[in-house]
Design a protein around this motif. Structure first.
Motif, PDB file in Angstrom:
ATOM      1  N   MET A  28      15.252 128.884  36.461  1.00  0.00           N
ATOM      2  CA  MET A  28      14.404 130.065  36.480  1.00  0.00           C
ATOM      3  C   MET A  28      13.977 130.428  37.909  1.00  0.00           C
ATOM      4  SD  MET A  28      14.309 131.227  33.475  1.00  0.00           S
ATOM      5  CE  MET A  28      15.989 130.623  33.313  1.00  0.00           C
ATOM      6  N   LEU A  29      13.805 129.435  38.769  1.00  0.00           N
ATOM      7  CA  LEU A  29      13.452 129.689  40.172  1.00  0.00           C
ATOM      8  C   LEU A  29      14.569 130.462  40.886  1.00  0.00           C
ATOM      9  CD1 LEU A  29      11.444 129.225  42.528  1.00  0.00           C
ATOM     10  CD2 LEU A  29      12.605 127.055  42.909  1.00  0.00           C
ATOM     11  N   PRO A  30      15.819 129.963  40.883  1.00  0.00           N
ATOM     12  CA  PRO A  30      16.882 130.748  41.517  1.00  0.00           C
ATOM     13  C   PRO A  30      17.125 132.099  40.845  1.00  0.00           C
ATOM     14  CG  PRO A  30      17.663 128.527  41.071  1.00  0.00           C
ATOM     15  CD  PRO A  30      16.304 128.639  40.483  1.00  0.00           C
ATOM     16  N   MET A  31      16.921 132.163  39.544  1.00  0.00           N
ATOM     17  CA  MET A  31      17.129 133.432  38.853  1.00  0.00           C
ATOM     18  C   MET A  31      16.136 134.478  39.360  1.00  0.00           C
ATOM     19  SD  MET A  31      19.211 134.602  36.848  1.00  0.00           S
ATOM     20  CE  MET A  31      19.695 135.192  35.279  1.00  0.00           C
ATOM     21  N   GLY A  32      14.885 134.097  39.523  1.00  0.00           N
ATOM     22  CA  GLY A  32      13.896 135.013  40.075  1.00  0.00           C
ATOM     23  C   GLY A  32      14.213 135.403  41.501  1.00  0.00           C
TER      24      GLY A  32
END
Length: 188
Positions: A28-32
């Protein structure tokens, strides 16, 4: 990959589910960051600023590299605690903990590939990221996952993702640099 894990047995399928869940939360961090990078790259692209496209994309890749490396360095030693939060069965933990430690090896590459793909798309390059993802995850990961899972269990599945994510990250980052250089030389 879950189908392959299911062929290995109940413990392996459960271990794989835990590994996937932890990886999804980390992702979720890289996706954001990929969305933020796409906004900045798209803004520069729309303004005809080739240097800005390159800068925004490389900054996004740099930030995601630093953050996913930090997360990996936290998850690695924390794998026993994280795994035991899901289940305390000693037989399951014996499979999950090493797989979870190994999983940290693809966090950085996985982050880079998703940010690079978004940067490419924001710079007007939509087909090559799709093709590169297909090659990395269907042509490379799936056969390796099947083969290595039958040799090394859940760790084999994780190794297949490590290799596929590295291939994807290298291809997509290389493609982004090429696209951004072309935009720079075209007038920005």
């Amino acid at each position: 990959m879950t189908f392959i894990a299911g062929q290995l047995g109940a413990i392996e399928t459960s271990a794989w589910a835990i590994v996937l869940n932890v990886s999804a939360m980390v992702f979720m961090l890289p996706m954001g960051l990929s969305a933020a990078t796409a906004v900045l790259v798209g803004r520069a692209y729309g303004a005809g600023d080739g240097r800005g496209v390159m800068r925004a994309g490389l900054v996004g890749i740099g930030v995601v590299t630093a953050l996913t490396l930090t997360v990996a360095l936290l998850v690695w030693p924390g794998a026993p605690l994280i795994a035991s939060a899901y289940n305390r069965d000693p037989e399951l933990l014996a499979v999950v903990i090493p797989a979870l430690v190994l999983t940290t090896l693809f966090f950085v590459a996985d982050g880079i590939q998703v940010v690079s793909a978004s940067a490419n798309r924001a710079a007007g390059d939509v087909w090559w990221p799709t093709i590169m993802h297909f090659l990395s995850y269907s042509v490379v990961m799936m056969p390796l996952g099947w083969w290595w899972a039958h040799e090394a269990g859940v760790n084999g599945l994780v190794w297949a993702i490590i290799v596929a994510s590295l291939v994807s990250a290298v291809l997509l980052t290389g493609r982004f640099v090429r696209v951004a250089r072309r935009l720079q030389s075209a007038g920005g």
